[in-house]
Motif scaffolding. Structure first.
Motif: not given
Ligand code: ADP
Length: 451
Positions: A165-167, A200-205, A235-237, A275-277, A288-290
């Motif tokens: 949930g973006g937390r 830590v992950e690179k922020l993909i812009e 807010r990531k939702q 599967v999330e990308f 990014i996650e499953m």
């Molecule tokens: P959560 O499980 O908290 O929802 P996620 O890993 O699925 O977390 O990421 C949620 C959102 O955050 C993604 O949909 C994307 O918008 C953003 N995000 C996650 N990782 C990155 C990244 N490395 N760079 C840019 N945005 C990201």
């Protein structure tokens, strides 16, 4: 053979959605509910209903013992966990099995593996799936994190291993912000998930959020059902989802779809999963996650593929083979989903529970509504503010947008505030209409709207 009976360990629209699939399959259903939900639609629609505790989720929808005793006493043979609540709780899935009941979802070991994001990243790497450049596993100290960040380059993202949930997520733009961000992210992670570890992950812009629906049976067959674009987030939702993505062509769809199938096979995945990308402007994609469960936005996939995901989930949980192969899956037309929330966009999206004293649902060709509200129903303040989903399907994206606008115009919910108008305005935004958006869309949109 024992008669199937499905207990739905959830509430709201998803409980209704699951009951509907069961009814069409001739399967008996058991609803569970908290005291606050006694008038809820899922309770009325199920064949049987069991109260599992008081209002708080902790004592009801998260109360494993209470749910299991409801399942045993009603003779339920399967449990569908829906999304949220216990759906990604491996202990629950294991205990369900120990009670000789089938869990409609993957094996508890797979839930554990994929539920932890650093572990899932490792697995993706093993399966040769691209991940966002970042740390090898968790970061124990700010110093360790700083090293990784300077290697991959700023801006970076600090993320909670057990996040959702973006937390527990923090953007760090430069070195001097790192330590403080590390500390606040760990603290938030500890408070929200009981696990303070971060990575830590690179922020993909300006990325797009692209996810692939997969479904797998117990015989090793895995099929993907194309992508959903869920870049419209606040807010990531997620706020709006669509399929197919206006950004993805056939070639990229195949590449990402194959990657999703590969990682699912790698962990011997069973049942439905996502599967999330994220993808960048150049069309590079990164795992990014499953999510090891059904997603809120699954209907857009159902509309473009014609597959009933819940029915298929029940079939594979019962040991049947998938009823289709990859070559049978064709993406037809375009589907869009707007999440309808009881909230007030003018008051910073504050939840707006209360009694519905007037309701008109849109309808017509290509319009689907998944909801649990009805006239005179009181939306309770204790759970999620999402009260329904409006989903449309049409031949083209342009037609789907027109259909969504028309449906939002028809939709009337009196007595509470909702985000219907907010969705309506987005459906007219020129960038949205062009399909030219990324995960920063809503933030920019609100900035523009508020001057
Ligand atoms: P959560 O499980 O908290 O929802 P996620 O890993 O699925 O977390 O990421 C949620 C959102 O955050 C993604 O949909 C994307 O918008 C953003 N995000 C996650 N990782 C990155 C990244 N490395 N760079 C840019 N945005 C990201």
């Amino acid at each position: 053979m024992m008669q199937n009976k499905v207990l739905i360990a959830n509430r709201g629209e998803i409980a209704v959605r699951i009951i509907r699939a069961c009814k069409e399959m001739g399967i008996a259903t058991v609803a569970v509910y908290s005291q606050a939900d006694k008038d809820s639609l899922h309770v009325k629609l199920a064949d049987e209903a069991v109260c599992i505790g008081p209002t708080s989720s902790k004592d009801s929808y998260l109360n494993i013992k209470s749910i299991l005793s409801a399942a045993i006493s009603t003779g339920s043979t399967l449990i569908h966990p829906g999304y949220g609540f216990l759906s990604e709780n491996s202990k629950f899935s294991q205990m369900v099995k120990e009670c000789k009941i089938k869990f409609i979802g993957p094996n508890h070991k797979v839930i554990d593996m994929m539920g932890n994001k650093t572990r899932a990243r490792d697995i993706a790497k093993q399966a040769d799936i691209p991940v966002v450049p970042g740390s090898e596993g968790v970061i124990e100290t700010p110093e360790e994190g700083l090293k990784v960040a300077s290697k991959i380059g700023y801006p970076v993202l600090i993320k909670a291993s057990s996040g959702g949930g973006g937390r527990g997520m923090r953007v760090v733009n430069e070195e001097k912000e790192f330590k403080k961000a590390f500390e606040t992210a760990s603290l938030e992670a500890e408070n929200c998930f009981g696990d303070k570890t971060v990575y830590v992950e690179k922020l993909i812009e300006n990325p797009r959020h692209i996810e692939i629906q997969i479904i797998a049976d117990q015989h090793g067959n895995v099929v993907h059902l194309g992508e959903r674009d869920c870049s419209i987030q606040r807010r990531k939702q997620k706020v709006i989802e669509e399929a197919p993505s206006p950004f993805i062509d056939e070639e990229l769809r195949k590449k990402i779809g194959d990657a999703a199938v590969k990682i699912s096979k790698h962990v011997k995945y069973e049942n439905a999963g996502t599967v999330e990308f994220i993808t960048d402007k150049e069309g590079n994609f990164y795992f990014i996650e499953m999510n090891t469960r059904l997603q809120v936005e699954h209907p857009v996939t159902e509309l473009v593929t014609g597959v009933d995901l819940v029915k298929e989930q029940i079939r594979v949980a019962n040991g049947k083979k998938l009823s289709f192969k990859q070559k049978d899956i064709k993406i037809e037309g375009h589907a869009i989903e707007c999440r309808i929330n009881a909230e007030d966009p003018e008051q910073n999206f504050m939840p707006s529970p209360g009694k519905i004293n007037g309701l008109l649902l849109p309808g017509g060709l290509g319009v689907r509504i998944d909801t649990f509200i009805y006239n005179d129903y009181s939306v309770v303040p204790y759970y999620d503010s999402m009260i329904g989903k409006l989903i449309v399907h049409a031949k083209t994206r342009k037609e789907a947008i027109r259909r969504m606008r028309r449906s939002l115009e028809e939709f009337i919910i009196d007595g509470i505030k909702t985000n219907i108008e907010f969705q309506y305005v987005i459906m007219h935004d020129p960038e949205y209409v062009r399909g030219n958006y990324d995960t920063g869309f809503v933030e920019n949109f609100l900035k523009k709207a508020n001057g």
